[in-house]
Design a protein around this motif. Structure first.
Motif, PDB file in Angstrom:
ATOM      1  N   ARG A 108      11.460  -4.995  -5.200  1.00 19.96           N
ATOM      2  CA  ARG A 108      11.079  -3.577  -5.295  1.00 19.96           C
ATOM      3  C   ARG A 108      12.121  -2.803  -6.096  1.00 19.96           C
ATOM      4  O   ARG A 108      11.794  -2.015  -6.989  1.00 19.96           O
ATOM      5  CB  ARG A 108      10.939  -3.001  -3.889  1.00 19.96           C
ATOM      6  N   ALA A 129       9.332   7.551  -6.350  1.00 18.99           N
ATOM      7  CA  ALA A 129       9.594   6.509  -5.369  1.00 18.99           C
ATOM      8  C   ALA A 129       9.692   7.154  -3.986  1.00 18.99           C
ATOM      9  O   ALA A 129      10.308   8.210  -3.816  1.00 18.99           O
ATOM     10  CB  ALA A 129      10.897   5.782  -5.702  1.00 18.99           C
ATOM     11  N   ASP A 150       5.632   2.671  -1.086  1.00 23.70           N
ATOM     12  CA  ASP A 150       6.609   2.524  -2.166  1.00 23.70           C
ATOM     13  C   ASP A 150       6.671   3.750  -3.069  1.00 23.70           C
ATOM     14  O   ASP A 150       7.730   4.089  -3.594  1.00 23.70           O
ATOM     15  CB  ASP A 150       6.255   1.294  -3.001  1.00 23.70           C
ATOM     16  N   TYR A 151       5.534   4.408  -3.272  1.00 19.27           N
ATOM     17  CA  TYR A 151       5.472   5.564  -4.157  1.00 19.27           C
ATOM     18  C   TYR A 151       4.663   6.676  -3.495  1.00 19.27           C
ATOM     19  O   TYR A 151       3.856   6.423  -2.596  1.00 19.27           O
ATOM     20  CB  TYR A 151       4.835   5.191  -5.503  1.00 19.27           C
ATOM     21  N   PHE A 193       4.664  -7.324  -6.760  1.00 23.14           N
ATOM     22  CA  PHE A 193       6.111  -7.407  -6.981  1.00 23.14           C
ATOM     23  C   PHE A 193       6.489  -8.771  -7.552  1.00 23.14           C
ATOM     24  O   PHE A 193       7.357  -8.876  -8.432  1.00 23.14           O
ATOM     25  CB  PHE A 193       6.881  -7.141  -5.685  1.00 23.14           C
ATOM     26  N   SER A 253       8.118  -9.134 -11.256  1.00 27.31           N
ATOM     27  CA  SER A 253       9.425  -9.772 -11.415  1.00 27.31           C
ATOM     28  C   SER A 253       9.360 -10.871 -12.459  1.00 27.31           C
ATOM     29  O   SER A 253      10.284 -11.045 -13.273  1.00 27.31           O
ATOM     30  CB  SER A 253       9.910 -10.345 -10.081  1.00 27.31           C
ATOM     31  N   ARG A 269      12.350  -1.040 -10.173  1.00 29.72           N
ATOM     32  CA  ARG A 269      12.657   0.373 -10.417  1.00 29.72           C
ATOM     33  C   ARG A 269      13.701   0.587 -11.514  1.00 29.72           C
ATOM     34  O   ARG A 269      13.951   1.727 -11.918  1.00 29.72           O
ATOM     35  CB  ARG A 269      13.107   1.037  -9.115  1.00 29.72           C
ATOM     36  N   LEU A 283      10.406   4.136   3.209  1.00 29.91           N
ATOM     37  CA  LEU A 283       9.515   3.008   2.928  1.00 29.91           C
ATOM     38  C   LEU A 283       8.443   2.813   3.993  1.00 29.91           C
ATOM     39  O   LEU A 283       7.486   2.069   3.775  1.00 29.91           O
ATOM     40  CB  LEU A 283      10.337   1.724   2.781  1.00 29.91           C
ATOM     41  N   ARG A 304       1.228   1.826  -1.541  1.00 31.80           N
ATOM     42  CA  ARG A 304       1.981   0.666  -1.064  1.00 31.80           C
ATOM     43  C   ARG A 304       1.697  -0.509  -2.004  1.00 31.80           C
ATOM     44  O   ARG A 304       0.551  -0.959  -2.139  1.00 31.80           O
ATOM     45  CB  ARG A 304       1.580   0.313   0.364  1.00 31.80           C
ATOM     46  N   VAL A 305       2.733  -0.998  -2.673  1.00 32.80           N
ATOM     47  CA  VAL A 305       2.589  -2.090  -3.634  1.00 32.80           C
ATOM     48  C   VAL A 305       2.552  -3.422  -2.893  1.00 32.80           C
ATOM     49  O   VAL A 305       3.333  -3.649  -1.967  1.00 32.80           O
ATOM     50  CB  VAL A 305       3.743  -2.072  -4.658  1.00 32.80           C
ATOM     51  N   ILE A 337      11.242  -9.146  -0.836  1.00 33.40           N
ATOM     52  CA  ILE A 337      10.314  -8.133  -1.359  1.00 33.40           C
ATOM     53  C   ILE A 337      11.078  -6.857  -1.709  1.00 33.40           C
ATOM     54  O   ILE A 337      10.844  -6.241  -2.755  1.00 33.40           O
ATOM     55  CB  ILE A 337       9.204  -7.829  -0.329  1.00 33.40           C
ATOM     56  N   HIS A 338      12.012  -6.472  -0.842  1.00 36.43           N
ATOM     57  CA  HIS A 338      12.762  -5.240  -1.104  1.00 36.43           C
ATOM     58  C   HIS A 338      13.657  -5.398  -2.330  1.00 36.43           C
ATOM     59  O   HIS A 338      13.804  -4.447  -3.133  1.00 36.43           O
ATOM     60  CB  HIS A 338      13.606  -4.861   0.108  1.00 36.43           C
TER      61      HIS A 338
END
Length: 581
Positions: free
Chosen positions: A503, A29, A37-38, A90, A94, A507, A33, A84-85, A499-500
């Motif tokens: 995110r 991760a 994201d990764y 996301f 979810s 994880r 940011l 970047r996702v 979104i965060h």
């Protein structure tokens, strides 16, 4: 699959396409940011091995990379690959998590059987504050391991045999107060032991009487065995009250006494296999000679140079030691329980002991994944070992009682209208949770200061803050006119705060499998704190119930997922969540 594993798989394919072979493509991760994201630094590692330009290699990898709908990739610095996702990913992820009982956590321990040895107090003595770390840390690791698919066997290897019983036996026969024993068994046994112990220092003859009582016990004297059995049973009753309050349980309570009959034969086996030899009348295990002195637990450096540092498994007087019992315990756990791994949740001072035990087992042919999960000390506010004013160890029962009482006062102050019965139940949940989280939020090897005010605060890095976050989420749903089906909601994440939050929820499945890499539940505690902060930011920035219907349902679904992850994560730490506070 987690998002991280999907990205790792895509990168692995791209690197193999460019390099013509499979290589490691670790993804982490992103710490910042702003870069995505990764992040993956495999291009730099592979370029170094191949003496080529890392950024050029990264460029080739990006050209071959197929992320599908996950998101986009770019290159930063000398060759970091940043991912970047997309918000759509996301949202979709979810929705998947809402239908997943495991919340995205893969079962990584399947097919492995692990024995976890933790807590292990002594019989006829109260549990003190020093037992907090082993008990709470061991329980959390057991819960995490079980959830990850390990077959877990928990064993409370209590100290129910030893020289102290000679004094207890003599005291039982000469000065026991039956009424006090009935009222509080452990306190009365401690009083008896201390009284006899003090007398032995004044009257040497009493010590000889105690030794004689111990010899009779070890020889199987019926009267002494009956007293010993009653001491053990009464002590277990007292221990069970504390374990019940902590919601800690064990599959087995195989104490030191369980292995007594095996010890003489074990020593003879070691002698016959040349794993041990007699030295000054004692039977000792010396160095195997296959390790450098610096790494050999049976060698110690002194002014004169490196010298032998053997483990004694039978004293010259015929008595056995902890090492002997521990070896018999290993034998049982491997031969009978078929353990693949054995974890010992025991304080740092026992490091040398376990290094010797593990090395002996290696030479003995007892193969398993041995781990000494060491931990530091609990300090008082003066940064010294936590003691009472009289210098005694602080009793664990007193710590738990005070935690609940203090939590009750805080709850009464914050919510005076709460029903008294509910307040008492919530105080129990919050108080016990606060003690557990204070332990589990620390790196296990650090010493930490036990602070009542800090651990019970509703703000900051505490269990009450996380529990309050859960309560705050559930209060949203109590305002609805009817039930809400989060699984069927359509998630549409557009605002940065939502979104965060998504995110971080994604994880959870990435964090939990890493907790056992170095046996660090504090990583889960840190994650949950970060998740709670993300929820509060989301809640302040994104109206839920007042939003238009489609947005409201999307945000309610996100709230539902956040509450499930918070509750589940705290549950892995052995901490419950109240519905109200």
């Amino acid at each position: 699959m987690t998002l991280l594993s999907q990205i790792e798989s895509a990168l692995a394919d791209a690197f193999e396409s460019v390099l013509g072979e499979k290589v490691a493509t670790p993804v982490v991760a992103a710490a910042d940011l702003r870069f995505g994201d990764y992040q993956c630094n495999a291009a730099m590692m592979q370029a170094k091995n191949r003496r080529t330009n890392p950024r050029a290699l990264a460029t080739q990898v990006l050209e071959a990379l197929d992320l599908g709908s996950i998101g986009t990739a770019d290159i930063a610095g000398p060759g970091f690959i940043n991912i970047r996702v997309s918000p759509e990913t996301f949202s979709a992820h979810s929705a998947v998590l809402l239908k997943d009982d495991r919340l995205g956590v893969p079962a990584t321990g399947e097919g492995r059987r692990v024995v976890i040895d933790f807590s292990a107090p002594n019989v006829a003595k109260p549990m003190h504050v020093g037992h907090i770390r082993s008990t709470i840390l061991g329980d959390a690791l057991s819960r995490i391991a079980r959830f990850l698919g390990f077959e877990v066997i928990t064993d409370n290897h209590i100290g129910d045999w030893g020289t102290q019983f000679g004094m207890i036996l003599h005291g039982w026969k000469t000065r026991l107060d039956e009424a006090a024993l009935a009222a509080d068994p452990v306190t009365e046994l401690v009083r008896v032991y201390r009284s006899v112990n003090a007398e032995t220092k004044e009257v040497p003859e009493v010590l000889e009487v105690c030794k004689a009582e111990l010899v009779k016990l070890q020889a199987g004297d019926e009267e002494n065995l009956a007293i010993w059995h009653r001491c053990v049973d009464l002590s277990k009753q007292g221990l069970q009250k504390i374990y019940g309050r902590l919601d800690v349980s064990f599959d087995h309570w195989l104490g030191e006494s369980y292995y007594n009959e095996r010890l003489p034969g074990l020593v003879e086996d070691f002698l016959s296999q040349d794993l041990a030899r007699v030295s000054d009348g004692a039977v000792c295990v010396f160095s195997g000679g296959d390790l450098p002195d610096e790494q050999d637990p049976f060698r110690i450096q002194k002014k004169e140079g490196w010298q032998d540092n053997p483990a004694i498994i039978r004293k010259a007087d015929g008595g056995f030691l902890y090492a002997t019992t521990d070896l018999a315990t290993v034998e049982h756990r491997i031969n009978v329980w078929k353990a693949d791994e054995i974890w010992y949740v025991v304080g740092t001072p026992q490091q040398l002991h376990f290094r010797q035990i593990f090395d002996i087992c290696r030479r003995w042919g007892k193969s398993a994944g041995f781990h000494h999960i060491a931990f530091g000390s609990i300090l008082g506010e003066d940064r010294k070992l936590m003691k009472t004013r009289s210098g005694d160890n602080v009793q664990l029962a007193d710590v738990l009682e005070e935690a609940v009482e203090r939590a009750g006062r805080v709850i009464a102050e914050k919510n005076p209208e709460l029903d008294e019965a509910i307040r008492e139940e919530v105080a129990e949940i919050v108080g016990i949770g606060a003690v557990k989280f204070a332990e589990l939020s620390q790196h296990r090897l650090t010493d930490y200061v036990f602070s009542w005010d800090r651990m019970l605060a509703l703000q900051g890095d505490t269990a009450p803050y996380l529990q309050y976050s859960f309560v705050r989420i559930r209060s949203i749903f109590r305002k609805l006119e009817g039930p809400f089906a989060a699984e069927s909601a359509s998630l549409q994440l557009k605002e940065e705060a939502e979104i965060h939050l998504a995110r971080l929820l994604a994880r959870y499945g990435e964090v939990v499998p890493t907790l056992l890499d170095d046996h660090r539940p504090n990583l889960l505690a840190n994650y949950l704190l970060e998740l709670a902060r993300a929820f509060h930011s989301f809640f302040e920035a994104c109206p839920v119930l007042k939003a238009e219907p489609s947005v409201r349902d999307s945000r309610l679904a996100l709230c539902e997922l956040a509450s499930r992850v918070l509750e589940h994560g705290l549950g892995l730490l052995g901490i419950r969540c109240p519905e109200r506070m």
